[in-house]
Design an enzyme around this catalytic site. Structure first.
Site, PDB file in Angstrom:
ATOM      1  CG  HIS A 193      -5.775  -2.119  -0.534  1.00  0.00           C
ATOM      2  ND1 HIS A 193      -4.788  -1.960  -1.708  1.00  0.00           N
ATOM      3  CD2 HIS A 193      -5.143  -2.293   0.591  1.00  0.00           C
ATOM      4  CE1 HIS A 193      -3.864  -1.173  -1.542  1.00  0.00           C
ATOM      5  NE2 HIS A 193      -3.976  -0.779  -0.250  1.00  0.00           N
ATOM      6  CG  ASP A 220      -5.784  -2.409  -4.812  1.00  0.00           C
ATOM      7  OD1 ASP A 220      -6.954  -1.853  -4.115  1.00  0.00           O
ATOM      8  OD2 ASP A 220      -5.358  -2.320  -4.090  1.00  0.00           O
ATOM      9  CB  SER A 277      -0.881  -0.170   1.420  1.00  0.00           C
ATOM     10  OG  SER A 277      -2.292   0.635   0.967  1.00  0.00           O
TER      11      SER A 277
END
Length: 188
Positions: free
Chosen positions: A162, A130, A45
């Site tokens: 994600h 995602d 991330s």
């Protein structure tokens, strides 16, 4: 360190937090139990963004990178995410706001602008479900590395978002992750 410290990253993606990374890794490299010639850099991330950014700025500190669900091209991220509030808050505004110094600083630090300095093997991992950071970010980073002649591998999950939730996908993630680190960081 509190909310104020945490929020200081917003609008300063390539700034103080990257200096913190370099300070931390340089200090750790001084420890007798750390092999400074075999350091890897891994993140997901914001950490994935960090890996892509560090790949263009690390000055040979790292011997391998792994980026999971990271932002590679900030301009594309701004337009393709489903989280517009977050993009506006975290990036400081749109890239076309030429009189917005926060937004301009953010987009000037997009990792894709520093690919010319990439020289270290990189593994890019992404899930096609995602919608926060689309899989095209990982694919673009992988292609950039390949086009630069940098050893690269791409692991795309068509059925993950994600994060990796399915047990068999988790096994593949772990296997790929550790094989990559072994390939580039273990002594022969």
């Amino acid at each position: 360190f509190g909310k104020e410290w945490n929020e200081a990253i917003s609008g300063d993606y390539g700034g103080q937090c990257m200096k913190d990374y370099f300070t931390a890794i340089d200090e750790m490299a001084k420890e007798p139990y750390v092999d400074k010639d075999r350091l890897g850099c891994v993140g997901a991330s914001f950490g994935g963004f960090s890996v892509y950014w560090l790949a263009g700025h690390h000055d040979k500190r790292f011997k391998a990178f792994i980026a999971h669900d990271g932002i590679f091209n900030m301009e594309m991220q701004y337009l393709e995410t489903e989280e517009m509030w977050f993009a506006n808050w975290d990036m400081g505004g749109a890239y076309w706001e030429k009189n917005n110094p926060v937004a301009q600083r953010t987009f000037a630090n997009s990792p894709h602008l520093f690919v010319d300095k990439w020289d270290t093997p990189i593994l890019c991992i992404h899930g096609e479900k995602d919608y926060r950071i689309l899989a095209g970010q990982g694919m673009a980073a992988f292609n950039a590395a390949v086009l630069r002649g940098v050893p690269a591998e791409l692991l795309i999950y068509p059925d993950e978002n994600h994060w990796v939730l399915k047990p068999q996908n988790g096994v593949l993630w772990q296997r790929t992750f550790f094989e990559w680190l072994d390939q580039w960081l273990k002594k022969n």
